[in-house]
Design a protein around this motif. Sequence first.
Motif, mmCIF file in Angstrom:
data_model
loop_
_atom_site.group_PDB
_atom_site.id
_atom_site.type_symbol
_atom_site.label_atom_id
_atom_site.label_comp_id
_atom_site.label_asym_id
_atom_site.label_seq_id
_atom_site.Cartn_x
_atom_site.Cartn_y
_atom_site.Cartn_z
ATOM 1 N N TRP A 212 5.353 26.658 -8.958
ATOM 2 C CA TRP A 212 4.877 26.157 -7.599
ATOM 3 C C TRP A 212 6.198 25.113 -7.164
ATOM 4 C CZ3 TRP A 212 -0.268 25.595 -5.708
ATOM 5 C CH2 TRP A 212 -1.307 26.611 -6.084
ATOM 6 N N THR A 213 6.049 25.102 -5.618
ATOM 7 C CA THR A 213 6.738 24.164 -5.011
ATOM 8 C C THR A 213 6.009 23.016 -4.760
ATOM 9 O OG1 THR A 213 8.114 25.518 -3.936
ATOM 10 C CG2 THR A 213 8.135 23.524 -3.050
ATOM 11 N N VAL A 214 6.213 21.848 -5.260
ATOM 12 C CA VAL A 214 5.308 20.555 -5.076
ATOM 13 C C VAL A 214 6.292 19.862 -3.916
ATOM 14 C CG1 VAL A 214 4.136 18.679 -6.225
ATOM 15 C CG2 VAL A 214 4.163 20.880 -7.254
ATOM 16 N N ALA A 215 5.689 19.483 -2.901
ATOM 17 C CA ALA A 215 6.376 18.393 -2.061
ATOM 18 C C ALA A 215 5.342 17.559 -1.522
ATOM 19 C CB ALA A 215 6.950 19.518 -0.888
ATOM 20 N N PHE A 216 6.064 16.369 -1.062
ATOM 21 C CA PHE A 216 5.425 15.332 -0.473
ATOM 22 C C PHE A 216 5.522 15.578 1.197
ATOM 23 C CE2 PHE A 216 7.745 13.051 -3.970
ATOM 24 C CZ PHE A 216 6.473 12.885 -4.691
ATOM 25 N N ALA A 217 4.405 15.268 1.769
ATOM 26 C CA ALA A 217 4.221 15.160 3.135
ATOM 27 C C ALA A 217 3.325 14.253 3.892
ATOM 28 C CB ALA A 217 3.595 16.679 3.641
ATOM 29 N N GLU A 218 3.429 14.066 5.237
ATOM 30 C CA GLU A 218 2.684 12.758 5.936
ATOM 31 C C GLU A 218 1.503 13.251 6.327
ATOM 32 O OE1 GLU A 218 3.321 10.842 10.274
ATOM 33 O OE2 GLU A 218 4.971 11.514 9.400
ATOM 34 N N ARG A 219 1.311 14.699 6.794
ATOM 35 C CA ARG A 219 0.146 15.436 6.823
ATOM 36 C C ARG A 219 -0.026 16.755 6.449
ATOM 37 N NH1 ARG A 219 3.186 14.886 11.189
ATOM 38 N NH2 ARG A 219 2.302 13.083 12.215
ATOM 39 N N ALA B 21 0.768 -1.273 -0.010
ATOM 40 C CA ALA B 21 -0.070 -0.095 0.164
ATOM 41 C C ALA B 21 0.896 1.171 0.017
ATOM 42 C CB ALA B 21 -0.909 -0.119 1.170
ATOM 43 N N ARG B 22 1.941 1.180 0.878
ATOM 44 C CA ARG B 22 2.897 2.411 1.097
ATOM 45 C C ARG B 22 3.508 2.808 -0.474
ATOM 46 N NH1 ARG B 22 7.342 1.588 5.005
ATOM 47 N NH2 ARG B 22 8.329 0.501 3.259
ATOM 48 N N CYS B 23 4.013 1.525 -1.038
ATOM 49 C CA CYS B 23 4.550 1.627 -2.490
ATOM 50 C C CYS B 23 3.616 2.208 -3.485
ATOM 51 C CB CYS B 23 5.037 0.509 -2.884
ATOM 52 S SG CYS B 23 5.598 0.037 -4.579
ATOM 53 N N THR B 24 2.631 1.783 -3.366
ATOM 54 C CA THR B 24 1.350 2.021 -4.502
ATOM 55 C C THR B 24 1.085 3.691 -4.156
ATOM 56 O OG1 THR B 24 0.431 -0.060 -4.569
ATOM 57 C CG2 THR B 24 -0.854 1.481 -5.480
ATOM 58 N N ALA B 25 0.923 3.948 -3.038
ATOM 59 C CA ALA B 25 0.500 5.445 -2.504
ATOM 60 C C ALA B 25 1.724 6.238 -3.111
ATOM 61 C CB ALA B 25 0.004 5.595 -1.256
ATOM 62 N N ALA B 26 2.651 5.856 -2.762
ATOM 63 C CA ALA B 26 3.930 6.578 -3.088
ATOM 64 C C ALA B 26 4.425 6.782 -4.793
ATOM 65 C CB ALA B 26 5.293 5.961 -2.432
ATOM 66 N N PHE B 27 4.049 5.592 -5.378
ATOM 67 C CA PHE B 27 4.339 5.818 -6.681
ATOM 68 C C PHE B 27 3.239 6.552 -7.310
ATOM 69 C CE2 PHE B 27 3.481 4.280 -11.129
ATOM 70 C CZ PHE B 27 4.631 4.186 -11.615
ATOM 71 N N ALA B 28 1.912 6.561 -6.995
ATOM 72 C CA ALA B 28 0.882 7.343 -7.571
ATOM 73 C C ALA B 28 1.190 8.821 -7.121
ATOM 74 C CB ALA B 28 -0.371 7.249 -6.979
ATOM 75 N N ALA B 29 1.816 9.177 -6.022
ATOM 76 C CA ALA B 29 2.299 10.471 -5.483
ATOM 77 C C ALA B 29 3.424 11.195 -6.705
ATOM 78 C CB ALA B 29 2.745 10.557 -4.071
ATOM 79 N N CYS B 30 4.487 10.262 -6.690
ATOM 80 C CA CYS B 30 5.693 10.658 -7.678
ATOM 81 C C CYS B 30 4.925 10.978 -9.018
ATOM 82 C CB CYS B 30 6.733 9.637 -7.528
ATOM 83 S SG CYS B 30 7.497 9.600 -5.975
ATOM 84 N N GLU B 31 4.048 10.086 -9.515
ATOM 85 C CA GLU B 31 3.588 10.300 -10.929
ATOM 86 C C GLU B 31 2.628 11.734 -10.865
ATOM 87 O OE1 GLU B 31 3.396 8.326 -13.843
ATOM 88 O OE2 GLU B 31 5.253 7.617 -12.873
ATOM 89 N N ARG C 248 2.952 14.320 -8.774
ATOM 90 C CA ARG C 248 4.014 15.382 -9.012
ATOM 91 C C ARG C 248 4.657 15.654 -10.315
ATOM 92 N NH1 ARG C 248 9.452 13.855 -6.479
ATOM 93 N NH2 ARG C 248 9.366 12.867 -8.611
ATOM 94 N N ASP C 249 5.080 14.472 -10.947
ATOM 95 C CA ASP C 249 5.884 14.649 -12.115
ATOM 96 C C ASP C 249 4.930 15.100 -13.239
ATOM 97 O OD1 ASP C 249 7.851 13.423 -10.973
ATOM 98 O OD2 ASP C 249 7.915 11.702 -11.973
ATOM 99 N N HIS C 250 3.426 14.828 -12.952
ATOM 100 C CA HIS C 250 2.566 15.633 -14.170
ATOM 101 C C HIS C 250 2.339 16.916 -13.881
ATOM 102 C CE1 HIS C 250 2.289 11.416 -15.360
ATOM 103 N NE2 HIS C 250 1.740 11.679 -16.646
ATOM 104 N N LEU C 251 2.291 17.535 -12.400
ATOM 105 C CA LEU C 251 1.891 18.753 -12.103
ATOM 106 C C LEU C 251 3.042 19.487 -12.295
ATOM 107 C CD1 LEU C 251 -0.004 17.924 -8.933
ATOM 108 C CD2 LEU C 251 -1.064 18.850 -11.174
ATOM 109 N N LEU C 252 4.247 19.322 -12.250
ATOM 110 C CA LEU C 252 5.394 20.320 -12.178
ATOM 111 C C LEU C 252 5.421 21.089 -13.634
ATOM 112 C CD1 LEU C 252 8.413 18.403 -10.663
ATOM 113 C CD2 LEU C 252 7.105 20.371 -9.798
ATOM 114 N N PRO C 253 5.073 20.453 -14.626
ATOM 115 C CA PRO C 253 5.294 20.980 -16.018
ATOM 116 C C PRO C 253 4.205 22.030 -16.128
ATOM 117 C CG PRO C 253 5.511 18.745 -16.451
ATOM 118 C CD PRO C 253 5.135 19.063 -15.110
ATOM 119 N N ILE C 254 2.918 21.922 -15.582
ATOM 120 C CA ILE C 254 2.071 22.689 -15.771
ATOM 121 C C ILE C 254 1.636 23.812 -14.688
ATOM 122 C CG2 ILE C 254 0.534 21.313 -17.102
ATOM 123 C CD1 ILE C 254 -1.387 20.529 -14.642
#
Length: 83
Positions: free
Chosen positions: A59-66, A37-47, A49-55
């Motif tokens: 912006w600063t796009v970062a990951f957070a626990e809460r 579950a952690r791997c799947t959520a992390a992969f989705a988060a990275c994908e 982020r990678d799609h949001l950064l060009p548009i």
Amino acid sequence: MNTLAIIVPFPDAGRLTGVWAAEEAAIDFRREPERAARCTAAFAACELRDHLLPILPDWTVAFAERDAGQGVVIELALDATGA
């Protein structure tokens, strides 16, 4: 500067999301459901982020626990099985 936090609901997500996203080959998805579950959520988060950064170049796009209460938040939710 605008900020966007992608919430990955696991401890230390701000630092480890990229590592977890790359763990797919090391996980037994049937025997390690929490890691899966952690791997799947992390992969989705990275994908995401990678799609949001060009548009969102200014912006600063970062990951957070809460949600830290600053800026825009996208929270990845897990279902009852942890996936």
